[in-house]
Structures are given as structure tokens and as C-alpha cells.
Scaffold this motif. Structure first.
Motif, PDB file in Angstrom:
ATOM      1  N   MET A  57      56.667  40.330  33.857  1.00 33.55           N
ATOM      2  CA  MET A  57      56.244  39.771  35.114  1.00 33.55           C
ATOM      3  C   MET A  57      55.303  40.634  36.047  1.00 33.55           C
ATOM      4  O   MET A  57      54.415  40.113  36.681  1.00 33.55           O
ATOM      5  CB  MET A  57      57.590  39.500  35.827  1.00 33.55           C
ATOM      6  N   ALA A  58      55.485  41.802  36.036  1.00 37.57           N
ATOM      7  CA  ALA A  58      54.517  42.689  36.626  1.00 37.57           C
ATOM      8  C   ALA A  58      53.320  42.668  36.285  1.00 37.57           C
ATOM      9  O   ALA A  58      52.301  42.958  36.947  1.00 37.57           O
ATOM     10  CB  ALA A  58      55.452  44.056  37.082  1.00 37.57           C
TER      11      ALA A  58
ATOM     12  N   TYR B 242      51.944  40.351  34.570  1.00 38.13           N
ATOM     13  CA  TYR B 242      51.244  39.181  34.729  1.00 38.13           C
ATOM     14  C   TYR B 242      50.568  39.154  36.240  1.00 38.13           C
ATOM     15  O   TYR B 242      49.407  38.696  36.299  1.00 38.13           O
ATOM     16  CB  TYR B 242      52.217  38.132  34.541  1.00 38.13           C
ATOM     17  N   LYS B 243      51.430  39.561  37.092  1.00 36.32           N
ATOM     18  CA  LYS B 243      50.902  39.774  38.508  1.00 36.32           C
ATOM     19  C   LYS B 243      49.789  40.670  38.797  1.00 36.32           C
ATOM     20  O   LYS B 243      48.737  40.112  39.319  1.00 36.32           O
ATOM     21  CB  LYS B 243      52.073  40.062  39.419  1.00 36.32           C
ATOM     22  N   THR B 244      49.801  41.682  38.187  1.00 34.60           N
ATOM     23  CA  THR B 244      48.484  42.581  38.446  1.00 34.60           C
ATOM     24  C   THR B 244      47.433  42.019  37.650  1.00 34.60           C
ATOM     25  O   THR B 244      46.320  42.050  38.369  1.00 34.60           O
ATOM     26  CB  THR B 244      49.001  44.041  37.277  1.00 34.60           C
TER      27      THR B 244
ATOM     28  N   THR C 130      46.753  38.890  36.983  1.00 35.26           N
ATOM     29  CA  THR C 130      46.074  37.690  37.667  1.00 35.26           C
ATOM     30  C   THR C 130      45.648  38.035  39.272  1.00 35.26           C
ATOM     31  O   THR C 130      44.562  37.564  39.376  1.00 35.26           O
ATOM     32  CB  THR C 130      47.597  36.869  38.116  1.00 35.26           C
ATOM     33  N   ASN C 131      46.091  38.891  39.780  1.00 35.40           N
ATOM     34  CA  ASN C 131      45.490  39.625  41.089  1.00 35.40           C
ATOM     35  C   ASN C 131      44.173  40.082  40.907  1.00 35.40           C
ATOM     36  O   ASN C 131      43.279  39.642  41.591  1.00 35.40           O
ATOM     37  CB  ASN C 131      46.378  40.659  41.785  1.00 35.40           C
TER      38      ASN C 131
ATOM     39  N   ASN D 120      41.892  37.215  39.932  1.00 33.67           N
ATOM     40  CA  ASN D 120      41.037  36.712  41.339  1.00 33.67           C
ATOM     41  C   ASN D 120      40.228  37.618  41.949  1.00 33.67           C
ATOM     42  O   ASN D 120      39.098  36.924  42.519  1.00 33.67           O
ATOM     43  CB  ASN D 120      42.332  36.219  42.245  1.00 33.67           C
TER      44      ASN D 120
ATOM     45  N   ASP E 162      45.527  49.298  36.792  1.00 31.67           N
ATOM     46  CA  ASP E 162      46.568  49.366  38.014  1.00 31.67           C
ATOM     47  C   ASP E 162      46.485  50.823  38.568  1.00 31.67           C
ATOM     48  O   ASP E 162      46.764  51.869  37.916  1.00 31.67           O
ATOM     49  CB  ASP E 162      47.975  49.108  37.324  1.00 31.67           C
TER      50      ASP E 162
ATOM     51  N   ASP F 193      42.707  44.614  48.803  1.00 27.63           N
ATOM     52  CA  ASP F 193      44.255  43.895  48.663  1.00 27.63           C
ATOM     53  C   ASP F 193      44.128  42.862  49.659  1.00 27.63           C
ATOM     54  O   ASP F 193      45.408  42.096  49.594  1.00 27.63           O
ATOM     55  CB  ASP F 193      45.169  45.077  49.167  1.00 27.63           C
TER      56      ASP F 193
END
Length: 628
Positions: A1-2, A4-6, A8-9, A12, A214, A301
């Protein structure tokens, strides 16, 4: 999940950055950018008989990934149909499960940055999984791309170059067919570094490398690839084009060799790339500029994201790296960047370039007087421009020597034939040889060329700008050499030349006629147009222009003087001047030993009263020695 979030962010942020790049591209080239960003993906994805790229009996249609969801393209389809006179009200863009997917279309280079100029071209990678196409479909796809290329060549001002690229080749940094300006053995990771740092996603998938970052917990690229492969429905819009950890010193050296080669025709563009390669060689192996650029873009951010221009970022990185240079050299580098990017600070018309670079050039103390002088560069005298060109080239040679010193024991990855080609190409442009028409080194592709004056003085012919007797462009006892020198260097224009009265039989109409003939036969010197394979072969004559009795008395009824201009396969133009003597027989006998066909052209002054007779005599002389 972490993860995927990284990802995806980051995706974007990249897409917002990409949108801003497209916006700049649109502002700098409104008409052409519209065709490249929206019409091109559509043309690749339809197969209609009215649309360029149509393939009859197509095996599988081709479709750019996710184009059916691109609102910017779909809302323009009505305009596209009108452009190609398609009458139907039904959508032309359709999708089927049998379509072969084009994974992505990307630009590489200066478009959409402050370094884009009206003379910029647009290099584009059209990326596919070649293994999925099959021989027939791949051949049809190449044909489709070529037909679209032909249409764009005819309808766009900006030159567009398409490179159909296999994703697997890109992963392995196999760019033998991707970079038309270089040799495959020396352009591998260097080209991928430039791609990641400068690409615009026109349509298709986002490069996985761009989002695999990251700052708090470094990601292992290969492990991220496996994760994406295990969940293709989640990461469906990302594409693995391969990681880039470092650039070998050998490759940086090889790429520098080819930049020096390119500097012969594009010195300002090459000086920037050579300084960048020098920085690569002098920096820690894994500290790549594309890594730094990605960090700069992705570290934001919250919206609105500030735009980071790749060209400005590169410029600042190079200048910061060179802070310890002497002031004069550092100022020269600033001037080169300023002219290359076609910036005009403190002028009435303020564009994106001026808005985005004002603070930068203030920071590095490019003074106002110098800026004003650079703004009027197109009005500099011819001699001042030529002198600046020489200064730039001498600096390029110095950079090359510095790079050679750094990498003097590093040549293992440079193919021997590349070094042979480079050496001979440099020789053809720079080396002084007996009877050779010399090449002028130019800072830009064009000179501010004033009217030219031809003068005969004490047996010497001189050509100089207007009435500036101190700036001799060409000076020889033979006027034909001077005229060939003008034409070969692209300095001859019939409306910009005059001749002072003199006691010879030469007339201005004859000067114009001969210059036109020389240009028709040989064109203008362009080292970049010569096929690389030519430099792997021995020198040989390809063309001859035989000029009889130029500047002689029009009443002379026999062959009196003979000049022969010869062009060899290395792109070198020579002049050989003869009276009727044994030397011409020896010269022609040597040419006759050439096993290759030599194209022959003849020129007789139009004011000669015995032109036909002299032409026949000249031809007999040539054929007597069986020049093939």
C-alpha cells in the motif's frame, strides 16, 4: 500500500509537470505543437483512407495506449475529420481487442523548454513491444509511420523525426537506430539520461523510472518492477523502460567525441552538451543529472507545483560545476548559453524565455552591456561573427582535450571504426591540405552576411565585406578558388556581390554564372550530410567540374587554361589549376585509375566566342585519359 501511494503521488506530480511542458511547447510553437501533441496520436490510431498513414489490407489496427480516454484528442476529432475532408458524423477513432498497442509517444530534447527556438526540431520516440507485432504488422507499422512522417514534413514548419523504438531495446540501452545524429556504439546510457531528463509524454504510459523515487526510503527499481508486474491492473499506465544507475566513463568519453564531431555544424549546441559530458566525467559515477532533476521535480508536496525547466536546470548545474573557471572563460560560456537559447533580456518583447532566465543571468553576473551586445548579435559585422566562431571552436577543442586527459586510458567501449570515422571527419573539416577549399567555422547556422566586393589588385583576387578592406574573406591569385570558397561555405548570394573595375576579361555575369554552376554541382558544405560509411573508405573522387578558359580573352579559340574542381567521398572540395602542360596529363591519368565512376560536369564562359570548339577540345582531353 505504501508503494502504491508513493508511485501514485509521484505519477500525479509528473503528469502536472508534463502538462506544464506541453503548455510551454504550445506557446512556443502553437500550430506545430497542436499537430504533434494531438493529431499525431490520432493519426497513428486510425486507419481511414483519407488520413495519411492509411494502410490497405492492414492485418491489425494500431492504437496508442489509452487514447480512447484522452479528452483533449477526442474533442478535436471533428476538426481532424474536417482537415482530411472526412464526411461521416461517426467516430473514426475506434478500438478493438485485436488492436496492437503503441505503448507511448515521447519527445526528447529541447521542445517545451526555454532552449526551444524557431529552428528547433522535434525528435520523437514511438515505443512499442516489437515482439507482439509480428513481421507483417511491424512492416505495416513502419510504413504507416513513414507516411505520417511525410505528411508532417510537408505540412509542419518544425522538422519532426520519428524513431520507432522497441521497449526491450530501450531497457538494454540499445539505441543504434534511435539517435540519427550519432553512432550506436557511443550513445547508450548517455542517450537514456537525456531522455529521462528532457522527455515529454505526448500520449501513452508514464515511464516507471520517473515515479520510482522515495527520498525517505530509497526504492529498488528491479523490486518495484516485479511489484508492478504482479499487479498489472493496478499499474497498467506505467511502463518499464529500464533503470539508469550510472554512466560509464568510457561512454561519456565516446559521446564527447561525437559531440566534437557535431560541433562542426552546430557549435553552440555542442558546447553545452560537451560541458555536460565533462561534468559527468568529473562527478561521482552515480550522481546523474537526471536523478537530480527528478528529485527537484518530485520533491514538491502540495499544489500548485512550481515548474522546473529542464534546460534551466541543466544550465545551472553546469555553471555551478564550473564556478572555479577563470572569469573570461566563464563569461564565454554564459554568452554561448544566452545565444543558443535565443534569449533577449531587457528588450521590449518579453517571452517565457526572458521571464524564466532574468534572475538566472543576474545571479551569474552577465552584465547589461554584454547582454545588449548579444541581443544585437545578428547585426554584428561579418568579421566579428567569424572571430566569435573561432573563439567558440577553440574553446570546444580545449574542452575535448580536458575530457581526453580525464579519460586518456578509457577507450574500451568506443568502437574502433567510430574513432576512425571521427578522425577522418574532423580532418575533412579542419585539416589544411594543398589545393583544398577551406571551411569557415561558424558560431550559428547563418551569418550576418553583408554585400561582398570582388577586387583584383597586383595579380591577387580579393573578396571582402562591402568596403571593409581589412576583413578579407578570400584571397588568391585564382578567382575561381575565391568563388568556389564563397559558394562552398554558403556565403554566395547573387544579389549581394559586386566587382570593382579591373583590367582582366572577367565580367560580373560570368562570375554569377560560374557560382551558380558550382552550387548546382556541389551544393554547400555540410559535414553532417555525409554517410558515416564514406569515412571508412579511402579517399576517392566522386564529382568533377571542368572549367575551361575562365577569365581568359573571349577571342581565344583554343583551350588555354583549365581548372578542375573535385569533390571526394569525405566531403572535401579541391581545385586544380593547369595551363596546357604535362601536369594535367599526369593528373588525369591518376584519376583514370579510380575504379569508381566519376560524374563529370563542364563549364565554358558564356562570353567565349569559340565556346563549342573549346568544349569539344576539353572533352577530348578528358576522354583521352579514359576518366571513368
Amino acid at each position: 500500500m505504501a508503494l502504491y501511494k508513493t508511485l501514485t503521488n509521484n505519477k500525479n506530480i509528473f503528469l502536472e509537470y508534463n502538462r506544464l511542458r506541453k503548455k510551454i511547447f504550445s506557446q512556443l510553437a502553437p500550430k506545430d505543437s497542436e499537430a504533434i501533441m494531438y493529431l499525431l496520436p490520432w493519426m497513428l490510431s486510425v486507419n481511414h483512407e483519407s488520413v495519411p498513414g492509411y494502410i490497405a489490407s492492414i492485418k491489425h489496427n494500431f492504437r496508442v495506449f489509452n487514447i480512447e480516454t484522452d479528452n483533449e484528442i477526442r474533442k478535436r476529432e471533428t476538426l481532424f475529420k474536417k482537415l482530411f475532408k472526412i464526411q461521416t458524423s461517426l467516430p473514426v477513432l475506434k478500438m478493438t481487442s485485436q488492436d496492437l498497442i503503441i505503448e507511448g509517444i515521447y519527445t526528447i530534447g529541447s521542445v517545451g523548454t526555454i532552449s526551444q527556438t524557431p529552428s528547433s526540431d522535434c525528435d520523437m520516440w514511438i515505443c512499442i513491444h516489437k515482439a507482439e507485432y509480428g513481421d507483417i504488422s511491424y512492416a505495416q507499422f513502419l510504413k504507416k509511420v513513414q507516411r505520417i512522417q511525410n505528411w508532417m514534413d510537408a505540412n509542419l514548419k518544425m522538422p519532426v523525426h520519428f524513431f520507432v523504438s522497441d521497449i526491450e531495446d530501450i531497457r538494454r540501452c540499445n539505441f543504434g537506430d534511435v539517435d540519427y545524429e550519432s553512432c550506436g556504439s557511443t550513445q547508450k546510457k548517455v542517450l537514456k539520461e537525456e531522455f529521462y531528463r528532457t522527455c515529454i509524454l505526448i500520449a501513452g504510459k508514464v515511464p516507471l523510472w520517473w515515479v520510482c523515487h522515495d527520498p525517505l526510503s530509497p526504492l529498488n527499481y528491479d523490486e518495484v518492477v516485479k511489484e508492478c508486474q504482479s499487479a498489472p491492473s493496478v499499474y497498467y499506465d506505467l511502463i518499464d523502460m529500464g533503470n539508469l544507475d550510472f554512466i560509464d566513463k568510457e561512454e561519456s568519453f565516446g559521446a564527447a567525441l561525437w559531440q566534437l564531431n557535431k560541433s562542426l555544424t552546430h557549435p553552440l549546441k555542442s558546447i553545452i552538451k560537451m560541458l555536460l559530458l565533462k561534468m559527468f566525467l568529473e562527478s561521482p559515477e552515480g550522481d546523474l543529472l537526471c536523478h537530480r532533476f527528478r528529485r527537484q521535480v518530485l520533491k514538491q508536496d502540495q499544489k500548485p507545483y512550481s515548474f522546473v525547466d529542464p534546460s534551466i536546470f541543466t544550465l545551472i548545474s553546469v555553471l555551478d560545476h564550473l564556478q572555479n573557471l577563470d572569469a573570461e572563460t566563464f563569461k564565454l560560456i554564459l554568452q554561448c548559453f544566452y545565444l543558443r537559447y535565443e534569449i533577449k533580456l531587457f528588450s521590449r518583447r518579453v517571452t517565457l524565455k526572458e521571464e524564466n532566465t532574468l534572475e538566472l543571468f543576474k545571479k551569474y553576473d552577465l552584465d547589461r552591456n554584454t547582454i545588449y551586445e548579444l541581443n544585437r548579435f545578428s547585426d554584428w559585422s561579418y568579421s566579428a561573427q567569424v572571430q566569435f566562431g573561432k573563439t567558440i571552436f577553440m574553446f570546444l577543442v580545449k574542452i575535448y582535450k580536458d575530457i581526453s586527459e580525464i579519460a586518456r586510458n578509457v577507450t574500451g567501449d568506443v568502437a574502433p571504426q567510430d574513432l576512425t570515422i571521427l578522425g577522418r571527419k574532423l580532418s575533412s573539416s579542419l585539416k589544411k591540405k594543398s589545393n583544398k577549399i577551406q571551411i569557415l567555422l561558424r558560431p550559428l547556422d547563418t551569418h550576418n552576411l553583408p554585400s561582398l566586393t570582388i577586387r583584383a589588385q597586383e595579380g591577387i583576387w580579393q573578396i571582402f565585406p562591402e568596403n571593409d578592406f581589412s576583413s578579407i574573406i578570400s584571397e588568391k591569385s585564382d578567382l575561381v578558388y575565391c568563388l568556389a570558397h564563397l559558394v562552398w561555405n554558403g556565403l554566395y548570394f547573387p544579389g549581394l556581390i559586386r566587382m570593382l573595375p579591373n583590367t582582366t576579361s572577367t565580367t560580373m555575369p560570368e562570375v554569377i554564372n560560374l557560382c551558380k554552376k558550382i552550387k548546382d554541382v556541389f551544393g554547400i558544405y555540410d559535414v553532417s550530410s555525409i554517410e558515416f560509411e564514406n569515412f571508412l573508405q579511402p579517399e576517392r573522387i566522386k564529382k568533377m567540374l571542368i572549367i575551361s578558359n575562365f577569365a581568359d580573352d573571349p577571342d581565344v579559340s583554343a583551350l588555354a587554361t583549365l581548372r578542375i574542381l573535385t569533390l571526394n567521398n569525405w566531403g572535401e572540395l579541391y581545385i586544380h589549376t593547369f595551363n596546357r602542360s604535362a601536369k594535367i596529363h599526369s593528373f588525369l591519368e591518376n584519376i583514370s585509375k579510380n575504379p569508381y565512376y566519376v560524374r563529370k560536369y563542364y563549364y565554358i564562359p558564356q562570353n567565349s566566342r569559340h565556346g563549342e570548339k573549346i568544349l569539344e577540345e576539353t572533352k577530348r582531353l578528358i576522354f583521352q585519359h579514359a576518366v571513368s
